[in-house]
Design an enzyme around this catalytic site. Structure first.
Site, PDB file in Angstrom:
ATOM      1  CB  CYS A   1      -0.895  -0.140   1.169  1.00 32.35           C
ATOM      2  SG  CYS A   1      -1.972  -1.524   1.433  1.00 32.35           S
TER       3      CYS A   1
ATOM      4  NE  ARG B   1       4.689   1.635  -1.249  1.00 32.18           N
ATOM      5  CZ  ARG B   1       5.357   1.581  -0.286  1.00 32.18           C
ATOM      6  NH1 ARG B   1       6.654   2.210  -0.172  1.00 32.18           N
ATOM      7  NH2 ARG B   1       4.672   1.344   0.910  1.00 32.18           N
TER       8      ARG B   1
ATOM      9  CD1 TRP C   1      -0.068  -6.027  -0.714  1.00 36.91           C
ATOM     10  CD2 TRP C   1       0.170  -6.014  -3.089  1.00 36.91           C
ATOM     11  NE1 TRP C   1       0.379  -7.251  -0.980  1.00 36.91           N
ATOM     12  CE2 TRP C   1       0.662  -7.142  -2.240  1.00 36.91           C
ATOM     13  CE3 TRP C   1       0.278  -5.747  -4.341  1.00 36.91           C
ATOM     14  CZ2 TRP C   1       1.128  -8.176  -3.266  1.00 36.91           C
ATOM     15  CZ3 TRP C   1       0.995  -6.746  -5.106  1.00 36.91           C
ATOM     16  CH2 TRP C   1       1.176  -7.848  -4.295  1.00 36.91           C
TER      17      TRP C   1
ATOM     18  CG  ASN D   1       0.668   1.824   3.617  1.00 41.13           C
ATOM     19  OD1 ASN D   1      -0.428   1.913   3.259  1.00 41.13           O
ATOM     20  ND2 ASN D   1       1.733   2.310   3.443  1.00 41.13           N
ATOM     21  N   GLY D   2      -0.561  -1.730   6.376  1.00 37.02           N
ATOM     22  CA  GLY D   2      -0.153  -2.855   7.530  1.00 37.02           C
ATOM     23  C   GLY D   2      -1.463  -3.575   7.939  1.00 37.02           C
TER      24      GLY D   2
ATOM     25  CD  GLU E   1      15.474 -19.970  -3.294  1.00 38.58           C
ATOM     26  OE1 GLU E   1      15.242 -20.926  -4.133  1.00 38.58           O
ATOM     27  OE2 GLU E   1      15.156 -18.729  -3.523  1.00 38.58           O
TER      28      GLU E   1
ATOM     29  CE  LYS F   1      16.717 -16.532  -5.733  1.00 39.28           C
ATOM     30  NZ  LYS F   1      15.288 -16.566  -5.322  1.00 39.28           N
TER      31      LYS F   1
ATOM     32  CD  GLU G   1      16.324 -16.303 -10.229  1.00 41.94           C
ATOM     33  OE1 GLU G   1      16.406 -16.564  -9.021  1.00 41.94           O
ATOM     34  OE2 GLU G   1      15.060 -15.863 -10.632  1.00 41.94           O
TER      35      GLU G   1
ATOM     36  CG  HIS H   1      26.831 -42.241  -4.013  1.00 37.45           C
ATOM     37  ND1 HIS H   1      26.947 -43.512  -4.103  1.00 37.45           N
ATOM     38  CD2 HIS H   1      26.097 -41.736  -2.966  1.00 37.45           C
ATOM     39  CE1 HIS H   1      26.772 -44.064  -2.892  1.00 37.45           C
ATOM     40  NE2 HIS H   1      26.234 -42.693  -2.099  1.00 37.45           N
TER      41      HIS H   1
ATOM     42  CE  LYS I   1       8.735 -11.199  -8.562  1.00 33.47           C
ATOM     43  NZ  LYS I   1       9.544 -12.058  -7.574  1.00 33.47           N
TER      44      LYS I   1
HETATM   45  O1  M6R Z   1       5.215 -16.648  -8.718  1.00 34.98           O
HETATM   46  P1  M6R Z   1       5.635 -17.957  -8.445  1.00 34.98           P
HETATM   47  O2  M6R Z   1       6.157 -18.134  -6.948  1.00 34.98           O
HETATM   48  O3  M6R Z   1       4.733 -19.158  -8.787  1.00 34.98           O
HETATM   49  O4  M6R Z   1       7.102 -18.297  -8.975  1.00 34.98           O
HETATM   50  C1  M6R Z   1       7.570 -19.547  -9.068  1.00 34.98           C
HETATM   51  C2  M6R Z   1       9.003 -19.318  -9.894  1.00 34.98           C
HETATM   52  O5  M6R Z   1       8.990 -18.811 -11.245  1.00 34.98           O
HETATM   53  C3  M6R Z   1      10.055 -18.328  -9.161  1.00 34.98           C
HETATM   54  O6  M6R Z   1       9.952 -18.670  -7.854  1.00 34.98           O
HETATM   55  C4  M6R Z   1      11.208 -18.277  -9.717  1.00 34.98           C
HETATM   56  O7  M6R Z   1      12.020 -19.565  -9.603  1.00 34.98           O
HETATM   57  C5  M6R Z   1      12.080 -17.077  -9.266  1.00 34.98           C
HETATM   58  N1  M6R Z   1      12.476 -16.224  -9.925  1.00 34.98           N
HETATM   59  C6  M6R Z   1      13.288 -17.572  -8.576  1.00 34.98           C
HETATM   60  O8  M6R Z   1      13.738 -16.519  -7.794  1.00 34.98           O
END
Ligand code: M6R
Length: 610
Positions: A2, A27, A74, A100-101, A483, A487, A490, A506, A605
């Site tokens: 928000c 935002r 939001w 907000n909040g 994860e 990251k 990516e 293995h 995204k």
């Molecule tokens: O919006 P979602 O959580 O469904 O998205 C899933 C993936 O596309 C997302 O987590 C992607 O792996 C990220 N960009 C990783 O940082």
């Protein structure tokens, strides 16, 4: 997230507010509204959808005046709609509020007001504030706000105006950001600096528990609790607009990494029964009996959300002994999974729009499976189509690399795991209370991790030219390694793989040679000795090892080249902390390689196509 804008001066408030809201569009929001004192009455207009929808309405019927407040919402409590959009007013229309909040105890206050005959137009927690102010008003807006705020628990920022005292604008901050802009013959409030940057660069940044009273000629800062005046130096903003949108950070990703204490606090906050240290999930419609009847759970998601699911699997199984299977959505949807009426499916999606996740959800629903969604976006397809929804209150995530969504998803999984354990009776009251207390300490511990980033930065700079590296861990540490590796790939484009440490020998051990970087996560006491043996294996082949251990560990340093400590917590809560330096590692490596951190190549995204 928000956005709040407020204005008091001599100019056209509506125009200044709408322009300010436009600067906060980055935002994310789903509705917008403005309230203005016209000189004789307090009028407002608000609309679901983009700001342009509101602007069109205001073009046809302008609100003319020089005092006003505005908001982009939001959605949290209640779907995106005209009624739920802010500002909210009391029954008489004399008080207008933007917020907000979250007000955690709004239901209790609402019941009290309903009993007194107040009627409500929206589903929001914010409307409660407007009625409460009207109910408590004693002829002095400032003292009324102070007393009303003392009744409200939660994390919030407020902008308030009243037809009774149209020479004032009141702002309050408790945990949600709020600033006051100081001009000449005019003053402003904003939830973020870009909202007011066009008009002034001199701001007061409100701290928690502070309020500001703005008139045309001045600003007074007060403590909500004591009512005492606060003296503060003005902060002169040197940033340009783009820097201001990122809150002064170099990228949205870094900003979002640093927002994690707040995101986790907001996600946990309203879901704890403080008196009994138990989890409450009032948003779930299913009964405890139905919940307790599930004997198998599928967690289905993609990418980072799927990695959150892997942590969820471990903890739900530990807390409830219900078997959990984690599936990649693009696989699950074509797999004809084995389901029964006692199967629960949990889908996790930050955006709530990921095509594969949505398809898997629909597939499961067709088979009659109950679906619970964990998502960050109210009104998203996933949230609308699932039977049950638990929202992460992380606020919008702009950077492609998901960070605060992951930690908030993991936190929701802890809350759900505990809730299921309560329903099934698989943990004692004391065991639940202990986890809840430790869970509540996580935001402060994340803050501590974020204050000490030098070690990770140094390591990130040292790997900037490597072509490949490895993450290793066992159990929950393996889940977090996956994860960390994603990251890094990516945004830095460095090839990396995450391995269950015991699996290295293995095959993959063949790739370990002189100076290959290995990142070893060693936060699980039960698996500690096994991890040390695996680290010795890679060291013997010349690997350069960065180890992660809980605070107080003095042993790991004897085996690895560099250690990063994370604050001590229950071992099974450690993923929320361990992942933070891994996010930073990816970030610093990406910066060192000169990449665009927020927009990595080839990625979007939200992946809304198969
Ligand atoms: O919006 P979602 O959580 O469904 O998205 C899933 C993936 O596309 C997302 O987590 C992607 O792996 C990220 N960009 C990783 O940082």
């Amino acid at each position: 997230m928000c956005g709040i804008v407020g204005y008091i001066g001599e100019k056209n408030a509506q125009q200044i507010i709408v322009e300010g809201l436009r600067k906060l569009e980055y935002r994310g929001y789903d509705s917008a509204g403005v309230a203005v004192w016209t000189g004789t009455e307090l009028l407002l207009d608000k609309a679901e959808g983009r700001l342009a929808v509101l602007e069109e309405r205001l073009r046809q019927k302008p609100l003319s005046g020089s005092l006003g407040i505005g908001h982009t919402r939001w959605a949290t409590h209640g779907k995106p709609s005209d009624e739920n959009a802010h500002p909210h007013t009391d029954q008489s229309g004399a008080f207008a509020v933007v917020h907000n909040g979250i007000i955690e105890n709004y239901l209790a206050i609402k019941e009290e007001l309903l009993a007194k005959g107040y009627t409500f137009k929206s589903e929001t927690d914010t409307e409660v504030i407007a009625h409460l102010l009207a109910d408590m008003y004693d002829g002095d807006l400032v003292s009324t706000v102070k007393r009303a705020v003392q009744r409200m628990r939660g994390a919030y920022a407020l902008g308030i105006m009243s037809a009774h005292e149209p020479d004032k604008l009141v702002a309050v901050r408790l945990a949600s950001p709020l600033i006051v802009g100081v001009g000449s013959g005019e003053n402003f409030i904003g939830s973020d600096i870009p909202a007011i940057l066009e008009h002034t660069r001199d701001v007061y940044i409100l701290n928690e528990g502070e309020m500001a009273v703005l008139t045309r000629s001045g600003v007074e800062l007060l403590s909500v609790e004591s009512g005492e005046r606060i003296e503060r130096e003005l902060f002169h903003v040197e940033w340009d607009l783009v820097q201001a949108e990122k809150g002064g950070y170099d990228s949205f990703m870094l900003k979002e990494i640093f927002e994690q204490p707040q995101a986790v606090r907001d996600t946990i906050g309203p879901r704890i029964d403080e008196a009994n240290k138990r989890v409450v999930l009032p948003e779930l419609k299913m009964s405890d009996e139905e919940l307790a009847s599930f004997d198998r759970i599928y967690i289905v998601a993609c990418g980072t959300s799927m990695h959150a699911g892997l942590v969820g699997k471990e903890l739900i199984e530990k807390l409830t002994r219900v078997p959990v299977e984690v599936a990649i959505a693009s696989e699950f949807r074509y797999r004809d999974p084995i389901v029964t009426p006692r199967t629960l499916m949990i889908v996790i999606s930050q955006s709530g729009e990921t095509a594969d996740t949505l398809a898997a959800l629909r597939e499961a629903k067709q088979k009659g499976v109950k679906v619970l969604a964990i998502t960050n976006v109210v009104g998203s397809s996933v949230s609308r189509e699932a039977d049950e929804v638990l929202f992460t209150w992380a606020g919008p995530e702009v950077a492609v690399a998901s960070t605060k969504a992951y930690t908030s998803q993991v936190v929701v999984l802890y809350l759900f795991g505990l809730y299921l354990a309560q329903a099934k009776g698989t943990q004692t009251t004391e065991q639940i209370a202990e986890v809840v207390e430790q869970l509540q300490q996580l935001p402060a511990k994340i803050t501590a991790v974020l204050q000490d980033t030098d070690g990770v930065r140094r390591f990130a700079e040292s790997i900037k030219d490597v072509t490949s590296l490895f993450f290793i861990g066992r159990g929950l540490d393996y889940a977090v390694s996956l994860e960390g590796s994603l990251k890094l790939k990516e945004i830095s484009y460095i090839h990396s793989e995450a391995y269950a440490a015991g699996e290295l020998k293995h095959g993959t051990l063949a790739l370990i040679e002189e100076d290959v970087p290995v990142i070893a996560l060693v936060t699980q006491p039960d698996l500690y000795d096994k991890m040390i043996s695996n680290i010795v294996e890679v060291k013997a082949r010349g690997a350069r090892v960065l180890g992660f251990a809980q605070e107080g560990d003095t042993e790991l340093a004897k085996t690895v080249d560099q250690v990063v400590h994370i604050p001590a917590t229950l071992p099974f809560l450690s993923p929320v902390l361990t992942v933070i330096p891994l996010q930073l590692l990816a970030y610093y490596a990406s910066v060192a390689r000169g990449n665009d951190v927020d927009k990595p190549r080839n990625l979007a995204k939200s992946v809304t196509v198969e």
